[in-house]
Scaffold this motif. Structure first.
Motif, short mmCIF file in Angstrom:
data_model
loop_
_atom_site.label_atom_id
_atom_site.label_comp_id
_atom_site.label_asym_id
_atom_site.label_seq_id
_atom_site.Cartn_x
_atom_site.Cartn_y
_atom_site.Cartn_z
N PRO A 26 41.18 -24.07 84.79
CA PRO A 26 39.89 -23.65 84.23
C PRO A 26 38.79 -23.50 85.26
CG PRO A 26 40.35 -25.95 83.68
CD PRO A 26 41.61 -25.39 84.29
N ASP A 27 39.00 -24.04 86.47
CA ASP A 27 37.98 -23.90 87.52
C ASP A 27 38.05 -22.55 88.22
OD1 ASP A 27 36.77 -26.48 87.28
OD2 ASP A 27 38.56 -27.34 88.20
N VAL A 28 39.10 -21.80 88.00
CA VAL A 28 39.25 -20.48 88.63
C VAL A 28 38.50 -19.44 87.80
CG1 VAL A 28 40.90 -18.66 89.22
CG2 VAL A 28 41.43 -21.06 89.73
N LYS A 29 37.54 -18.78 88.43
CA LYS A 29 36.70 -17.81 87.72
C LYS A 29 37.22 -16.38 87.84
CE LYS A 29 34.06 -21.20 86.74
NZ LYS A 29 34.24 -21.84 85.42
N ALA A 30 38.03 -16.09 88.85
CA ALA A 30 38.61 -14.76 89.04
C ALA A 30 39.77 -14.87 90.01
CB ALA A 30 37.56 -13.77 89.56
N ALA A 31 40.73 -13.94 89.88
CA ALA A 31 41.90 -13.95 90.75
C ALA A 31 42.25 -12.54 91.19
CB ALA A 31 43.09 -14.59 90.04
N VAL A 32 42.80 -12.43 92.40
CA VAL A 32 43.29 -11.16 92.93
C VAL A 32 44.72 -11.37 93.40
CG1 VAL A 32 42.99 -9.33 94.62
CG2 VAL A 32 40.97 -10.46 93.63
N ALA A 33 45.65 -10.62 92.81
CA ALA A 33 47.08 -10.77 93.11
C ALA A 33 47.57 -9.54 93.87
CB ALA A 33 47.87 -10.95 91.82
N TRP A 34 48.05 -9.76 95.07
CA TRP A 34 48.64 -8.68 95.87
C TRP A 34 50.16 -8.71 95.67
CZ3 TRP A 34 45.45 -5.74 99.29
CH2 TRP A 34 44.14 -6.20 99.44
N TYR A 35 50.67 -7.70 95.00
CA TYR A 35 52.10 -7.46 94.78
C TYR A 35 52.89 -8.73 94.45
CZ TYR A 35 51.03 -7.50 99.85
OH TYR A 35 50.49 -7.74 101.09
N GLY A 36 52.37 -9.49 93.49
CA GLY A 36 53.10 -10.66 93.00
C GLY A 36 54.03 -10.27 91.86
N ASP B 100 51.58 -25.33 90.85
CA ASP B 100 50.36 -25.28 90.04
C ASP B 100 49.56 -26.57 90.18
OD1 ASP B 100 51.20 -22.78 89.27
OD2 ASP B 100 51.69 -23.34 87.20
N GLY B 101 50.25 -27.69 90.31
CA GLY B 101 49.56 -28.96 90.52
C GLY B 101 48.84 -29.00 91.86
N ASP B 102 49.48 -28.47 92.91
CA ASP B 102 48.84 -28.41 94.22
C ASP B 102 47.62 -27.49 94.20
OD1 ASP B 102 50.63 -30.18 95.34
OD2 ASP B 102 51.82 -28.66 96.38
N LEU B 103 47.73 -26.39 93.47
CA LEU B 103 46.59 -25.49 93.37
C LEU B 103 45.42 -26.18 92.68
CD1 LEU B 103 46.46 -21.78 93.02
CD2 LEU B 103 45.08 -23.08 91.41
N GLY C 50 51.06 -13.93 95.14
CA GLY C 50 50.47 -13.08 94.11
C GLY C 50 50.78 -13.59 92.72
N SER C 51 51.99 -14.07 92.51
CA SER C 51 52.35 -14.65 91.22
C SER C 51 51.57 -15.94 90.98
CB SER C 51 53.85 -14.93 91.16
OG SER C 51 54.59 -13.72 91.15
N VAL C 52 51.37 -16.71 92.05
CA VAL C 52 50.59 -17.94 91.92
C VAL C 52 49.15 -17.61 91.51
CG1 VAL C 52 49.73 -19.99 93.12
CG2 VAL C 52 52.03 -19.14 93.61
N ALA C 53 48.61 -16.52 92.06
CA ALA C 53 47.24 -16.11 91.70
C ALA C 53 47.15 -15.76 90.22
CB ALA C 53 46.80 -14.93 92.57
N TRP C 54 48.13 -15.02 89.70
CA TRP C 54 48.16 -14.74 88.26
C TRP C 54 48.18 -16.04 87.45
CZ3 TRP C 54 47.63 -10.42 85.32
CH2 TRP C 54 47.79 -9.16 85.92
N ARG C 55 49.05 -16.98 87.85
CA ARG C 55 49.16 -18.23 87.11
C ARG C 55 47.88 -19.05 87.20
NH1 ARG C 55 54.07 -19.11 89.71
NH2 ARG C 55 53.30 -21.10 90.53
N ALA C 56 47.22 -18.99 88.34
CA ALA C 56 45.97 -19.75 88.51
C ALA C 56 44.94 -19.33 87.47
CB ALA C 56 45.42 -19.55 89.91
N ALA C 57 44.93 -18.03 87.15
CA ALA C 57 43.99 -17.53 86.14
C ALA C 57 44.41 -17.93 84.74
CB ALA C 57 43.89 -16.01 86.24
#
Length: 282
Positions: A184-194, A143-146, A173-180
């Motif tokens: 706070p800079d992430v405006k939308a996320a798409v998770a493929w089979y996370g 999460d820090g790297d993201l 995909g799980s990282v995408a969920w967590r990013a959301a």
């Protein structure tokens, strides 16, 4: 070789860009050997009209975070998408996804989240060798790297800082969920089979809308988890849509693997583009 643009050290946004003319690539050339199908015919996206770069992102670690970038040529600013890899790291499939997004008008960046191991994951042929490396990349570190990646994007002349999205595949995909949830800079996320089970208790942390794309035949993500996440999101009053493809297994977008399902992959990609554009990542 790292080209620094200023002699007193790297403190400007461009200082951590690597020249493709003078540098040996930091990333594996080819598809992940542990998963590529013998008869695969993966999608290949041309790079003409694009700028392809390899960059090093300051993240507070002794060695900065390597990332592959594809973006439209020119001086305009573009919305940006962080592309999060599967367990195999950044290989030709992930690079091609970046180029596909760049051809849609995005700055696409794929950080190499497993670089600290010093092991070239796509070159490994045994999944048993890969799993321990993935497990070493803990959630706070990833999460820090993201967050370091989105911070870096905000400082680039070619990116629009208020239009950043994330998409991820399998592990990513799980990282995408967590990013959301955490960035706070992430405006939308798409998770493929996370994976969803570890996130069921965190639905209330979502601050950005998520599109989840799953296969009903996925042996590692049961439909009970999918339904539980739908219920958790609804109960938390958050915004997320989960689409399930009836005949799709895990990895149905991975066009270099036996799991690839072209029709579902195309539909999911169209949904990804609509999702980003509907939520300001455009």
């Amino acid at each position: 070789m790292l080209n620094l643009t200023r002699p007193d050290g790297a403190s400007e946004p461009g200082d951590f860009h690597l020249s493709r003319r003078t540098a040996v690539s930091m990333f594996f050339a080819g598809y992940a050997l542990a998963a590529v199908a013998a008869d695969a015919a993966p999608v290949t996206t041309p790079a003409d009209g694009l700028v392809i770069e390899e960059v090093l992102i300051p993240n507070g670690a002794a060695k900065p975070l390597p990332a592959y970038v594809a973006r439209p040529a020119g001086k305009a600013r573009h919305a940006a998408v962080v592309v999060v890899n599967e367990i195999f790291g950044v290989h030709d499939y992930i690079k091609d996804i970046c180029r596909r997004l760049a051809r849609e008008g995005y700055v696409a960046i794929a950080p190499e989240f497993f670089y600290r191991s010093g092991v070239d994951r796509p070159a490994l042929t045994d999944i048993k060798q890969i799993i321990p490396i993935v497990q070493q990349a803990g959630i706070p570190q990833v999460d820090g790297d993201l967050k370091a990646t989105t911070d870096w994007l905000k400082g680039q002349r070619f990116a629009r800082p208020a239009a950043i999205g994330v998409t991820g595949f399998c592990w990513g995909g799980s990282v995408a969920w967590r990013a959301a949830m955490i960035d706070p800079d992430v405006k939308a996320a798409v998770a493929w089979y996370g994976q969803l089970k570890p996130l069921l208790g965190r639905a209330g942390e979502l601050h950005a809308p998520v599109l989840g794309l799953y296969g009903a035949l996925d042996q590692g993500i049961p439909q009970t988890d999918v339904e539980a996440m739908r219920a958790a999101v609804k109960a938390a009053g958050k915004q997320a849509e989960i689409v399930v493809y009836p005949d799709a297994p895990h990895g149905f977008h991975a066009d270099y693997r036996d799991s690839y399902r072209e029709a579902d992959a195309r539909d999911g990609w169209a949904r990804l583009l609509r999702h980003f554009r509907a939520h300001g990542v455009a």
